[in-house]
Each structure stands twice: as structure tokens, then as C-alpha cells.
Design a protein around this motif. Structure first.
Motif, mmCIF file in Angstrom:
data_model
loop_
_atom_site.group_PDB
_atom_site.id
_atom_site.type_symbol
_atom_site.label_atom_id
_atom_site.label_comp_id
_atom_site.label_asym_id
_atom_site.label_seq_id
_atom_site.Cartn_x
_atom_site.Cartn_y
_atom_site.Cartn_z
ATOM 1 N N LYS A 158 35.658 75.196 50.027
ATOM 2 C CA LYS A 158 34.855 74.559 51.076
ATOM 3 C C LYS A 158 34.700 73.073 50.751
ATOM 4 O O LYS A 158 34.369 72.705 49.624
ATOM 5 C CB LYS A 158 33.460 75.199 51.155
ATOM 6 C CG LYS A 158 33.494 76.654 51.575
ATOM 7 C CD LYS A 158 33.978 76.802 53.004
ATOM 8 C CE LYS A 158 34.182 78.273 53.346
ATOM 9 N NZ LYS A 158 35.135 78.464 54.437
ATOM 10 N N ILE A 159 34.957 72.229 51.753
ATOM 11 C CA ILE A 159 34.808 70.775 51.611
ATOM 12 C C ILE A 159 33.794 70.322 52.647
ATOM 13 O O ILE A 159 33.797 70.823 53.787
ATOM 14 C CB ILE A 159 36.177 70.074 51.816
ATOM 15 C CG1 ILE A 159 37.140 70.501 50.701
ATOM 16 C CG2 ILE A 159 36.033 68.567 51.841
ATOM 17 C CD1 ILE A 159 38.572 70.097 50.908
ATOM 18 N N LYS A 160 32.959 69.355 52.267
ATOM 19 C CA LYS A 160 31.846 68.996 53.163
ATOM 20 C C LYS A 160 32.304 68.454 54.520
ATOM 21 O O LYS A 160 31.565 68.496 55.485
ATOM 22 C CB LYS A 160 30.919 67.991 52.482
ATOM 23 C CG LYS A 160 31.528 66.621 52.247
ATOM 24 C CD LYS A 160 30.480 65.641 51.717
ATOM 25 C CE LYS A 160 31.108 64.275 51.472
ATOM 26 N NZ LYS A 160 30.173 63.277 51.030
ATOM 27 N N PHE A 161 33.519 67.956 54.589
ATOM 28 C CA PHE A 161 33.993 67.375 55.857
ATOM 29 C C PHE A 161 34.472 68.438 56.847
ATOM 30 O O PHE A 161 34.661 68.144 58.019
ATOM 31 C CB PHE A 161 35.155 66.402 55.611
ATOM 32 C CG PHE A 161 34.787 65.235 54.758
ATOM 33 C CD1 PHE A 161 34.137 64.131 55.303
ATOM 34 C CD2 PHE A 161 35.076 65.233 53.401
ATOM 35 C CE1 PHE A 161 33.806 63.047 54.512
ATOM 36 C CE2 PHE A 161 34.742 64.146 52.615
ATOM 37 C CZ PHE A 161 34.105 63.052 53.160
ATOM 38 N N GLN A 162 34.709 69.637 56.339
ATOM 39 C CA GLN A 162 35.312 70.655 57.212
ATOM 40 C C GLN A 162 34.390 70.972 58.387
ATOM 41 O O GLN A 162 33.173 71.068 58.232
ATOM 42 C CB GLN A 162 35.602 71.932 56.426
ATOM 43 C CG GLN A 162 36.770 71.762 55.452
ATOM 44 C CD GLN A 162 36.978 72.972 54.567
ATOM 45 O OE1 GLN A 162 36.085 73.812 54.422
ATOM 46 N NE2 GLN A 162 38.147 73.060 53.966
#
Lengths: 172, 632
Positions: A158-162
């Protein structure tokens, strides 16, 4: 002899000859048809190696990354940073950022940090016209990690920009 | 038998026969000839086979299905043989070429007419009128191709056309009204020549130009929106039509097209003059058309010299809008197209310079400037070679191995923008110098400061050339952030040179002494073919650059907003593109030849019946000697 040829005919020959010459020049340059990027089928259980391989293909095709970036170019006029060893620099470029954080930010928000010596200009690639999906970007990160490091991301990372959903191309 | 018995028997027989006859008549009348109400005969029970029944059922099912069929909007339709894209491409290109010509001619016709008005020299007024003569048919062809293009777009790309209409519908009514207005101005300007006072006529020309430019601005909004959409949401919904109009590339295209139209129109007018020169019968005609060709070429070069600067601005704005678009243009699939462009522009520079050098021969006496031509030619050729050098080279595998890569170890230095910017700036300076030398031919300045003026001009030229070359070399030693900005001082120094040297020249040669008469018409015939060559090259160049502007979008109708999902959603090879461009150029020249021919009918004598001798005018029957027609 040539004086007896009517001038309209000579003009016609000149027009055809000039046009033919330019058409001939057009045949002499490299010929390439460019097709729309092929959509890559991604599976949730891809191994890091598979992700990296797919990431390289995406960079070469749909991502258009190599229009600007190079890998392993040692000297000459650079348009944008060469990506050789990028994972090593990514770990130390911004304090408190891991390599994944830094690379992800460079992709999702490319103007947040500009490498000294270069101009801003990288497009936001998770929107049209390039429109990479979150999963495709994960594969790109996996490949970039191999340039000086090891792949640590998975398809579940999980990446915060997704955004949580894949980018759909606009179709009015 | 008694008589009464006989009579009774006969009466009985007659009665029976009579009854039988009446009965027979009644049967005849009732049975076959009685009036009957029309009535359909009872349907016969069909004696059908299973096959006939099956066909009938199928027919019925088809009828029912047809009735229930819903309307589905077509996304694309196919044009036979060449496909939809090529069909639209050719028609759009032809429309654009005629439109460019129709917009350009009034601009320089008005300027020439104004010069004639200010100087009182009627030759300029006649020349302006002669240029305008080319407009009438061209205007009709422009409108016809415009309508053709619209129908083709609606028929072949209905969904995309519908989308553009939804964004730009508020612009359509002004566009059509302006078109009416342009027709009004054009025909009043053309047919009103000599019928109004000069000032009123000049105002009509000004109105024609203003309206024509406004039409171009609207049409440019539609096409630039496709490359750099603005005023719509990410999903394509319209937010503001005005924002869609003033998108990123709108103003650069407006400026670029305005200048390019003048250059193109000048070159076509020059070609017309050459066509007339070559078919001229008298020295007087040759002198006139030589002068007209010179003016046409002057207009073409005047537009051509600042054109690369406008092109730079357009390219810069494309980069500013989208780095991806910019790099696709210069570093991606289209990079080799700019090598073809270099050949074309190099030929234009060579052709324009060659024409000017040939023109020096018109002036009486020995020309002191001709000795400099070889140096100018050397400069033009060197710049041409640098500009046409590709960054990478087409080579076999063994050649690539021998070079150590796809780029040549030495030539690669000439393939980058630092070298190319330098080459084109020096080319512009060289051509400008040719022009200056031509202007000075046969004249000697009489002002006291002539020597100082010459020195100042030469110094400015030398300083600008040195500065441009220095920045070109410097670009190899600095990083991208600095290098990319170097083209601005390069361009500025060239513009400064052209402006400052012109100002000095105008004052220095204001009361110059004429040392030789200009013999118009005394120029080698090859010069006229050079004019036609320049016109063809300009036209071909416009076609090629139109292709790259449109092709940049690749598989998008509207970049990033509406994808092209048709069978043509790919970028064809440059070889294919040059074939389409060539065919379009040939069609254009066939049509413009027709325009030239129509315009030349103006100079032909009126038709006369055979047997009518010179000096007489034909009437309905018979002939009347000239001067006697009033009496007749």
C-alpha cells in the motif's frame, strides 16, 4: 530541344519531380509504426521477479518512460536523470523517505522534488494520456528497485498516493 | 281446325316462347351481368410446403426485428479503399492550403495597395489588383473543401465530431456569420476596385483582413484543443468554452499560422508570376511578371525569416503543456521527421538565396557585391549540412559495432539542438545578408556617414554571428537547465541584428545614387523555375508540419481526453505520411493551376466568331465597324 517543350509541361514536370524527391527522402529515414500501448494483464500473486520484468515492459511501452529517461548513459546532454543505480540514490535522497516512498512520490507527484540540475517536466503518469494503474506503478517500482537494490514491493503493497481504484481512461 | 282454335294455339305457342325468352333474358341478366358490390374473394387456404413456411416465418421475424431495432450512434464509419484517416487527412490539408492562400493574399495585397496609395505609383495598385484576382476562385474552393471536410467528419467520425460540437457549439454561429461577412468584404474589395475612393477601398481591404483573421482564430481553437485540451474536466465534460478556445497552443498556432500564411501566399503568388512570365509573349509582359515574382518572393522571404522563431515558441508551448508531447515530437517517433524538415527548409533557404543572387544580374553594370556570394553560399551550405545531420545514423549491425553505438563519434555532436539552433540562426543571418546585398545592387549611398554605417552594420553582423556560435558551443558544457534557455539569447541577437541593420540601411540609402538601371525581365529563365520550386517546397513543408502537429496526439482524438479506438489508431510510418503529403500537394497544384488559368482568362481577348475581321465588334447579326456601334 528543351526550349520547344511548352512551359506548362515543364512546370508540371518540375512540380512532380520536386514532390517525388521529397517523397523519396521520406522513404530514406527509418520507418516505424507506433501502436497504442498493449494493456498488461497483472495477477495478484506475481513474484517480485515477475513484477520487475513486467515493470520494465510497462516503462518501455505504456509508460513512455524511456522517451526521457536513460539507463546507464554515462555522459552527454541529459534530458532527465539517468536511472542507473536509482534505488541507491532513492534511499538517501530525502531524509525520512525509504526508497519506495521516494520513487512512489517521484511517480505520483513528480514536481514535489526536482533533482538538482534538471528542470521540472515529468508528467503525472497515473492520469491520461499515460494513465498507469496503481498495480502497474507497483510493477514499475519493483523494476526500479532492481537498479541498485532489491525488489521489496509486492502486489499488495500500500502506498499513500494510491486511489484505491484503477485509473480509467476518460471516454466522454 | 277452326280459325279461332288456330289463333288460340298460335297465341299459346307465342306465350310459351315469350315466357322462355323472358326467362332466358332474366337468367342472363341476373346470372352474369347483374351489378354487384365489390367484395374480396374468400381467401384460399394456402397449400404451402414446409420450406415456404420457413421462409415466410423468417421474413416475418425479420420484419418484427427491424421494427424493434433501437437507434445506436455509430462511433466510426469506413471510407472505401484509402480508409477514413487518409480521406480526412487529404481533404483537411487541401482546405487548409486554400484557406492559407485566401487569408494571405489580402494581407499583402492591402500592403501593396497602400504603398501605391502613398507613393502615387499606379503600378502597385495594379499589382495589388492582379494578386486579388487569384482570390475569387480560391475562396470558393476553400469554402467547398471546408464543407466537404465537415461532411466527411460527420460521416466518418460522428462521435468525435459530436464531442467537438458539444464543446465548441457557441463558436459556430459567429464563424458562419464571419464567413458571410468575409464573402461580402472580399467581393466588394475585388469588384469595387476603382469604384470607390482609395481610402474607402483600403478600409474594405482592412475589413477583409480583420474578418479573415477572426475566422482563422476560431478554426484554430478547434484544432489546438485537440492537442492541448483545456476548459473540460478530466472526463471530458465541458466547463468553459472560452477556456477551451484559449488553450495552451492556441496563441502560438495563431501567430505561427499568420506568419506562415504570408510566406506561403507570397510563394504561391510568386509561382503565379513565374507561370505568367514563362508564357509571356512580349518583353513588357516579362518585365511586369518578373517584378511581380520579385514582390511575391520578397513577401515569402519576409514571412519565412521570422517563421522559425514562431515555430520555437509553438514547440516551447507544447513542451510547457506536456513534456510527453514535446518529447514525442522531438525525441520520439517524429524525431526523424525533422531531418526531412531540415532538407525542405535548407532547400527553401538555398532557393531564396539563389533567386536573389540571380536577381542581381538585372541591374546594369558590374555588380560589386557578386564576389561575396560564394562566401554566402558556403555559409548556407555549411549550415544546411549541420541542420540535416541526424543524431543517430541508419546503419547496419556491423556499422553500429564499428562505430561503438548508433551514434557516430563525431557527427553526434551535430545532431543535438545546440548545433541545430546555431545552424538555423546563422542561416537566417546569411539569407538576410543576401537580401541586403540585393537591395543595395546598383545604388551608392550619398550620406556622409556611409562608411561608418557600413562598419556598424558589419560589426553588428559579426558580433551576432560570433555570439550565436559561442552560445551554441557553450551549450555542450552546461547542464540541461542552462542549455535549454540558450536559444532565447540566440534568437534575440538575430532579431536585434535584422532590426538594427535595417534601420541603419533605410537611413543610409534614403537618397542613394542609382548607378545602374534595373532591367526587369532580364533575368535567367531558371529563376522562374526557382520560384515554382520554392512554392512547391513551401506547400510540401506545410503538409508535413500539419502531419506532425496532428500526429503528435498519436492514439488520441483529444489528447488525454478522448481516445481514438478506430482501426487507424496508430502512427503510420514517415514513408507513408510523405506519400499522402505528396499526393495532396499534387492535387493542390493541379487545382491552383486551374486557378491560375482562370485568372489568366482576364487578360485574353474576347471571343470572336470566325470571319470577323479585326477592328469590328460582333452584333447579333452581322458586324459593325468599331466606332459605329453607337449608331447601330
Amino acid at each position: 530541344m528543351i526550349d520547344k517543350i511548352p512551359s506548362p509541361l515543364k512546370i508540371g514536370v518540375l512540380v512532380v519531380a520536386t514532390t517525388s524527391f521529397y517523397m523519396y527522402v521520406g522513404q530514406m529515414v527509418p520507418q516505424k509504426e507506433v501502436y497504442p500501448p498493449v494493456e498488461v494483464v497483472l495477477k495478484a500473486d506475481m513474484t517480485p521477479a515477475e513484477m520487475a520484468k513486467t515493470g520494465r515492459e510497462i516503462m518501455d511501452g505504456k509508460g513512455l518512460c524511456f522517451t526521457c529517461h536513460t539507463i546507464g548513459k554515462k555522459e552527454g546532454p541529459f534530458r532527465f536523470p539517468d536511472l542507473d543505480g536509482v534505488d541507491v540514490r532513492a534511499k538517501t535522497r530525502k531524509p525520512g523517505y525509504s526508497d519506495v516512498d521516494y520513487i512512489a512520490e517521484s511517480i505520483y507527484d513528480p514536481n514535489a522534488f526536482i533533482v538538482p540540475g534538471f528542470n521540472p517536466g515529468m508528467p503525472v503518469i497515473n492520469k491520461p494520456p499515460i494513465g498507469l494503474t496503481d498495480q502497474e506503478i507497483l510493477c514499475v517500482i519493483a523494476y526500479l528497485q532492481t537498479l541498485g537494490g532489491q525488489t521489496t514491493v509486492t502486489m499488495q503493497t500500500k502506498i499513500k498516493f494510491q486511489t484505491g481504484h484503477d485509473t480509467a481512461e476518460a471516454k466522454p | 281446325m277452326t280459325s279461332w282454335k288456330l289463333k288460340a294455339f298460335a297465341a299459346a305457342v307465342i306465350a310459351v316462347v315469350g315466357l322462355l325468352a323472358v326467362g332466358r333474358i332474366a337468367v342472363y341478366m341476373v346470372g352474369k351481368h347483374e351489378y354487384k358490390q365489390p367484395a374480396r374473394a374468400a381467401a384460399q387456404a394456402p397449400d404451402t410446403t414446409p420450406r415456404e413456411k420457413g421462409i415466410a416465418d423468417e421474413h416475418t421475424a425479420q420484419e418484427n426485428a427491424d421494427k424493434a431495432k433501437p437507434y445506436v450512434e455509430a462511433e466510426y464509419r469506413t471510407f472505401p479503399v484509402v480508409g477514413s484517416r487518409v480521406a480526412i487527412w487529404v481533404v483537411a490539408q487541401l482546405h487548409l492550403l486554400f484557406a492559407a492562400f485566401v487569408l494571405a493574399v489580402p494581407i499583402f495585397a492591402l500592403i501593396i495597395e497602400f504603398i501605391g496609395y502613398k507613393t502615387g505609383d499606379k503600378r502597385y495598385d495594379h499589382l495589388a489588383q492582379e494578386f486579388t484576382r487569384l482570390l475569387s476562385v480560391s475562396f470558393s474552393l476553400t469554402a467547398t473543401f471546408g464543407a466537404f471536410l465537415t461532411f466527411m467528419l460527420i460521416a466518418l467520425y460522428p462521435k468525435f465530431t459530436n464531442y467537438l460540437m458539444s464543446v465548441f457549439s457557441p463558436t459556430f454561429l459567429p464563424y458562419v456569420l464571419l464567413f458571410f461577412l468575409e464573402a461580402g468584404f472580399l467581393y466588394t474589395y475585388y469588384y469595387g476596385w476603382g469604384k470607390f475612393s482609395p481610402r474607402i477601398h483600403l478600409l474594405l481591404g482592412l475589413g477583409l483582413n480583420v474578418v479573415g483573421t477572426c475566422i482563422m482564430l476560431i478554426a484554430n481553437a478547434w484544432l489546438t484543443f485537440m492537442t492541448s485540451p483545456n476548459g473540460v474536466s478530466e472526463k471530458g465534460a465541458l466547463i468553459s468554452t472560452w477556456d477551451a478556445v484559449r488553450n495552451y497552443t492556441w496563441m502560438p498556432i495563431n501567430v505561427h499560422r499568420f506568419i506562415a500564411n504570408i510566406a506561403f501566399g507570397g510563394s504561391i503568388a510568386g509561382a503565379y508570376a513565374a507561370f505568367k512570365y514563362l508564357s509571356a509573349k512580349t518583353d513588357e509582359e516579362r518585365a511586369h511578371y518578373d517584378w511581380m515574382g520579385y514582390i511575391g518572393n520578397f513577401v515569402a522571404i519576409s514571412g519565412f525569416l521570422p517563421l522559425p522563431f514562431a515555430g520555437y515558441w509553438l514547440a516551447k508551448e507544447i513542451y510547457a503543456y506536456s513534456q510527453t508531447l514535446g518529447l514525442t515530437m522531438m525525441g520520439g517517433a517524429f524525431s526523424w521527421l525533422f531531418i526531412i524538415q531540415a532538407v525542405l527548409i535548407g532547400n527553401l533557404f538555398l532557393g531564396a538565396n539563389y533567386y536573389l543572387w540571380l536577381g542581381m544580374g538585372r541591374v546594369e553594370g558590374v555588380n560589386p557585391f557578386q564576389k561575396y556570394i560564394k562566401w554566402l553560399l558556403l555559409g548556407v551550405a555549411a549550415c544546411f549540412m549541420v541542420w540535416a545531420t541526424p543524431h543517430s545514423i541508419i546503419a547496419t549491425v556491423s556499422e553500429v559495432r564499428a562505430m561503438g553505438g548508433s551514434t557516430h563519434p563525431i557527427l553526434t555532436f551535430l545532431g543535438v539542438m545546440s548545433a541545430k539552433n546555431t545552424a538555423v540562426n546563422i542561416l537566417i543571418l546569411t539569407t538576410y545578408m543576401s537580401f541586403l546585398l540585393y537591395r543595395r545592387t546598383g545604388k551608392v549611398p550619398t550620406v556622409s556617414w556611409a562608411r561608418a554605417g557600413n562598419t556598424a552594420q558589419l560589426s553588428i553582423f559579426a558580433a551576432a554571428a560570433a555570439f550565436v556560435i559561442f552560445l551554441g558551443v557553450y551549450g555542450y558544457f552546461v547542464e540541461a537547465t542552462v542549455r535549454i534557455k540558450l536559444s532565447v539569447p540566440q534568437v534575440s541577437s538575430v532579431l536585434f541584428t535584422m532590426i538594427s541593420v535595417t534601420i541603419i540601411d533605410v537611413f543610409m540609402y534614403r537618397k542613394a545614387q542609382n548607378t545602374g538601371v534595373v532591367h526587369w525581365g532580364k533575368i535567367p529563365v531558371i529563376s522562374q523555375y526557382v520560384l515554382i520550386f520554392i512554392a512547391v517546397t513551401f506547400t510540401w513543408l506545410m503538409g508535413l508540419m500539419g502531419y506532425v502537429r496532428s500526429g503528435l496526439r498519436q492514439h488520441w482524438h483529444v489528447y488525454g481526453v478522448m481516445r481514438d479506438t478506430s482501426v487507424d489508431a496508430f502512427t503510420p510510418t514517415l514513408g507513408f505520411a510523405t506519400k499522402v503529403v505528396s499526393v495532396t500537394v499534387l492535387i493542390f497544384f493541379a487545382l491552383i493551376g486551374f486557378v491560375f488559368w482562370l485568372a489568366s482568362l482576364h487578360d485574353k481577348r474576347d471571343w470572336e466568331a470566325k470571319g470577323v475581321s479585326e477592328g469590328t465588334v460582333p452584333l447579333k447579326t452581322g458586324t459593325v465597324p468599331m466606332g459605329e456601334e453607337a449608331k447601330a
